[in-house]
Design a protein around this motif. Structure first.
Motif, PDB file in Angstrom:
ATOM      1  N   SER A   9       0.815  -1.450  -0.122  1.00  0.00           N
ATOM      2  CA  SER A   9       0.125  -0.073  -0.129  1.00  0.00           C
ATOM      3  C   SER A   9       0.755   1.179  -0.023  1.00  0.00           C
ATOM      4  N   TYR A  10       0.153   2.253  -0.307  1.00  0.00           N
ATOM      5  CA  TYR A  10       1.202   3.457  -0.274  1.00  0.00           C
ATOM      6  C   TYR A  10       1.180   4.173   0.918  1.00  0.00           C
ATOM      7  N   GLU A  11       2.476   4.401   1.413  1.00  0.00           N
ATOM      8  CA  GLU A  11       2.370   5.005   2.962  1.00  0.00           C
ATOM      9  C   GLU A  11       3.180   6.148   2.842  1.00  0.00           C
ATOM     10  N   THR A  12       2.477   7.383   3.513  1.00  0.00           N
ATOM     11  CA  THR A  12       3.017   8.705   3.377  1.00  0.00           C
ATOM     12  C   THR A  12       3.932   8.939   4.636  1.00  0.00           C
ATOM     13  N   ASP A  13       4.231   8.251   5.750  1.00  0.00           N
ATOM     14  CA  ASP A  13       4.772   8.593   6.906  1.00  0.00           C
ATOM     15  C   ASP A  13       6.350   8.422   6.620  1.00  0.00           C
ATOM     16  N   ASP A  14       7.229   9.228   7.199  1.00  0.00           N
ATOM     17  CA  ASP A  14       8.242   9.331   6.632  1.00  0.00           C
ATOM     18  C   ASP A  14       9.204   8.132   7.531  1.00  0.00           C
ATOM     19  N   ILE A  15      10.524   7.916   6.985  1.00  0.00           N
ATOM     20  CA  ILE A  15      11.077   7.033   7.588  1.00  0.00           C
ATOM     21  C   ILE A  15      12.207   7.795   8.310  1.00  0.00           C
ATOM     22  N   SER A  16      12.576   7.319   9.484  1.00  0.00           N
ATOM     23  CA  SER A  16      13.492   8.142  10.572  1.00  0.00           C
ATOM     24  C   SER A  16      14.550   7.370  10.767  1.00  0.00           C
ATOM     25  N   CYS A  17      15.684   8.108  11.232  1.00  0.00           N
ATOM     26  CA  CYS A  17      16.902   7.406  11.534  1.00  0.00           C
ATOM     27  C   CYS A  17      17.363   8.245  12.813  1.00  0.00           C
ATOM     28  N   SER A  18      17.557   7.267  13.833  1.00  0.00           N
ATOM     29  CA  SER A  18      17.903   7.813  15.146  1.00  0.00           C
ATOM     30  C   SER A  18      19.363   7.350  15.425  1.00  0.00           C
ATOM     31  N   LEU A  19      20.137   8.536  16.120  1.00  0.00           N
ATOM     32  CA  LEU A  19      21.479   7.913  16.186  1.00  0.00           C
ATOM     33  C   LEU A  19      21.694   8.231  17.705  1.00  0.00           C
TER      34      LEU A  19
ATOM     35  N   HIS B 111      21.116  12.472  17.574  1.00  0.00           N
ATOM     36  CA  HIS B 111      20.303  13.262  16.564  1.00  0.00           C
ATOM     37  C   HIS B 111      19.181  12.113  15.941  1.00  0.00           C
ATOM     38  N   CYS B 112      18.189  12.837  15.594  1.00  0.00           N
ATOM     39  CA  CYS B 112      17.219  12.130  14.692  1.00  0.00           C
ATOM     40  C   CYS B 112      16.911  12.676  13.565  1.00  0.00           C
ATOM     41  N   CYS B 113      17.123  12.216  12.388  1.00  0.00           N
ATOM     42  CA  CYS B 113      16.603  12.755  11.079  1.00  0.00           C
ATOM     43  C   CYS B 113      15.813  11.948  10.261  1.00  0.00           C
ATOM     44  N   GLU B 114      15.263  12.433   9.491  1.00  0.00           N
ATOM     45  CA  GLU B 114      14.100  11.644   8.478  1.00  0.00           C
ATOM     46  C   GLU B 114      14.684  11.469   7.159  1.00  0.00           C
ATOM     47  N   LEU B 115      14.287  10.182   6.540  1.00  0.00           N
ATOM     48  CA  LEU B 115      14.644  10.145   5.382  1.00  0.00           C
ATOM     49  C   LEU B 115      13.775  10.971   4.608  1.00  0.00           C
ATOM     50  N   PRO B 116      14.220  11.717   3.451  1.00  0.00           N
ATOM     51  CA  PRO B 116      13.700  12.786   2.606  1.00  0.00           C
ATOM     52  C   PRO B 116      13.119  11.953   1.545  1.00  0.00           C
ATOM     53  N   TYR B 117      12.376  10.917   1.941  1.00  0.00           N
ATOM     54  CA  TYR B 117      11.467  10.124   0.755  1.00  0.00           C
ATOM     55  C   TYR B 117       9.988  10.248   1.481  1.00  0.00           C
ATOM     56  N   HIS B 118       9.229  11.106   1.212  1.00  0.00           N
ATOM     57  CA  HIS B 118       7.979  11.321   2.180  1.00  0.00           C
ATOM     58  C   HIS B 118       6.918  10.576   1.613  1.00  0.00           C
ATOM     59  N   PHE B 119       6.818   9.779   0.310  1.00  0.00           N
ATOM     60  CA  PHE B 119       5.741   9.316  -0.052  1.00  0.00           C
ATOM     61  C   PHE B 119       6.309   7.907  -0.597  1.00  0.00           C
ATOM     62  N   LEU B 120       6.140   6.713   0.003  1.00  0.00           N
ATOM     63  CA  LEU B 120       6.897   5.485  -0.240  1.00  0.00           C
ATOM     64  C   LEU B 120       5.895   5.007  -1.202  1.00  0.00           C
TER      65      LEU B 120
END
Length: 586
Positions: free
Chosen positions: A419-429, A438-447
């Motif tokens: 299915s289409y998922e719109t939540d971000d993938i996040s990366c926690s360091l 640090h916590c950043c988000e994968l800038p691919y907002h629409f899987l």
């Protein structure tokens, strides 16, 4: 809080005009009071504006004389603030009169026609999305003030009135009027028309020729599936959307259009394409091209190229050096890819391109990008020196490895997504002690939906940049990367990380900083100018019309009775003014 207090104060001032007789007030805002005024017919000539949110009321039926007493009504807005609400206003078939308002916004208008005695002469804006109307009015009406018509999602609308005397019209929006067959030839008189939107008018067949309107900047005809010939329009156009049509030929004359910066031409029948050199975004979605034409490779200003769902596309063997984004999702025949860029670009997306050969895959992975790369894959690429099964990885660090500006490159392998998922993938360091640095988000907002395992590759900062933290600990002995997603986190089955040294990053880091600064400024500018939204909005998205309605009264110096300061509060009554975007919608 400031806005809320002004809103509360303004509503109190309105109420105090006639506390027990709302039909004698100038402006009616409270839903319960408006219902009583309309059902009992107690509105008077004092009423100049009505804003009726029917979201929290049940179906209301009013008599045929509901508006008879309100001869000075200039602003009428009936809408539902909540998309899922059931509240509607029913009017009888024999209702003959709605006052000659300047601003008419009636969402879900329930009848097939307007009242017989409705006079549109004073209209400045009419907005009746999702109405049951079959037509607006008959004959040639004097419409000297009319600037905007929005009949979006009026599925039964079959006829547009003669607009030859609406010479100040700037916006005509008819998207999803699925019963509309033709546009009237009177639109040739609309020399101030800037936006014409007939998107998804799937029955539209008749379009006037020689629409040489000097002010026309945007034409949306995507989804006009009966359209077979390129529209005969002004060369001054800036944005032209012709997706999901049957157009076969983009004529050579288009190559000379010096103002066209966006062209969307999606047609399975497309055989010939001419593009002006000034174009900055080109969408060929669902076209039958087999390779990228030489004319496109030579474009020096092209920033975004979209070839999504070009199912016959077999190769991409060159791209303009100016390109920043390439979307090539669902190109099921794509096998060969060969291109390079002198500087990092924003994004490369090859979702569901399952036939890419190994050389193409290597070339894509090696590209330097600001945001992300997406392509099918079965394992983390070899260049990632640290790899792990699952969605987290811990990397030991030698002394002196990190600095405050250190960056990383990450790759994650994801199982098929149904299915289409719109939540971000996040990366926690996190540090060895579990402290998040640090916590950043994968800038691919629409899987996008994927049919096989896919790789996502992106860059990020190891530590927050800017003034968020004054100090960072660069002496840690190990660092843990954990990738997550609220809905498909369990589908992340492998991950890989590469710590980027200053030498490896080189000028790319500096260029990335510049890009991010420019992007932030661009996003702020876009927000302030209303962004880019060409979709139908129900509910609160129509808030600008209420404020604009009251602004008409200000412009006309309409005087309030004893509350002379009331006009200054009108824009604060919860009626926030929103600027129009390029589609003319808020």
């Amino acid at each position: 809080m400031h806005h809320y207090l002004l809103q509360k104060l303004g509503r109190r001032i309105v109420h105090e005009q006639w506390p027990n007789e709302p039909g004698k007030r100038q402006f009616l805002i409270e839903a319960e009071e408006i219902r009583d005024v309309l059902t009992k017919g107690t509105g008077t000539e004092s009423v100049k504006g009505i804003s009726f949110d029917t979201s929290n009321i049940e179906e209301v039926s009013v008599g045929k004389g509901a508006f008879e007493g309100m001869r000075n009504l200039q602003f009428l807005r009936i809408y539902r603030d909540s998309f899922n609400s059931e509240g509607t206003l029913q009017i009888p078939e024999d209702m003959e009169y709605i006052p000659p308002v300047r601003l008419l916004h009636w969402q879900n208008y329930p009848r097939k026609s307007l009242p017989q005695r409705f006079n549109p002469e004073h209209l400045v804006k009419i907005r009746m999305p999702s109405s049951k109307l079959k037509k607006l009015w008959g004959g040639i009406q004097p419409l000297p003030n009319l600037k905007s018509i929005d009949m979006s999602f009026s599925y039964s609308l079959k006829e547009i009135p003669n607009l030859s005397k609406a010479t100040n019209l700037e916006i005509l929006s008819l998207e999803f009027c699925k019963s509309l067959v033709e546009l009237p030839f009177s639109i040739l008189n609309l020399h101030k028309l800037e936006i014409l939107n007939v998107e998804n008018c799937s029955m539209l067949k008749v379009i006037p020729t020689n629409i040489n309107l000097a002010s026309l900047e945007r034409l949306d005809m995507t989804g006009c599936s009966e359209l077979r010939t390129f529209p005969d329009i002004s060369s001054n156009i800036k944005k032209l959307n012709l997706g999901d049509t049957m157009i076969e030929d983009v004529p050579p004359s288009v190559g000379c259009w010096s103002r066209l910066d966006h062209l969307y031409i999606g047609s399975r029948s497309l055989k010939r394409l001419h593009v002006p050199p000034c174009i900055t975004s080109l969408v060929l979605w669902k076209s039958n091209i087999e390779s990228i034409p030489e004319s496109i490779i030579g474009l020096t200003r092209l920033d975004w190229l979209n070839v999504n769902s070009c199912r016959k596309l077999k190769s991409i063997l060159g791209l303009p050096s100016s390109l920043q984004d390439l979307d090539a999702n669902d190109c099921v025949s794509l096998k060969r890819v060969c291109f390079s860029f002198h500087n990092p670009i924003r994004a490369l997306s090859f979702n569901n391109c399952l036939n890419l050969d190994e050389e193409a895959r290597k070339g894509i992975i090696q590209q330097s990008v600001y945001r992300y790369i997406c392509l099918p894959g079965k394992k983390i690429p070899e260049e990632f020196t640290h790899k792990a099964t699952g969605r987290s990885i811990t990397i030991p660090l030698s002394p002196g490895t990190l600095s405050a500006s250190s960056r990383f490159k990450a790759s994650i392998l994801i199982l098929p997504v149904e299915s289409y998922e719109t939540d971000d993938i996040s990366c926690s360091l996190r540090t060895k002690g579990g402290v998040e640095v640090h916590c950043c988000e994968l800038p691919y907002h629409f899987l996008l939906r994927s049919r096989s395992e896919h790789l996502f590759i992106f860059h990020g900062d190891l530590f927050p940049q800017g003034n968020k933290y004054h100090e960072v600990d660069v002496t840690m002995s190990e660092i843990t990367f954990e990738f997550s997603h609220t809905k498909i986190g369990d589908k992340i089955i492998e991950c890989g990380v590469q710590i980027m040294t200053e030498g490896a990053e080189g000028d790319s880091s500096r260029e990335l900083d510049s890009f991010e600064t420019e992007s932030s400024s661009s996003q702020v500018d876009n927000f302030e100018t209303g962004g880019n939204n060409n979709h139908h909005t129900d509910g609160n998205g129509d808030g600008n019309y209420q404020a604009e309605g009251f602004k008409f009264f200000q412009d006309e110096n309409i005087k309030t009775s004893k509350h002379t300061g009331f006009r200054s509060w009108l824009r604060e009554l919860g009626l926030k003014v929103k600027k129009m975007n390029s589609h003319g919608v808020s």
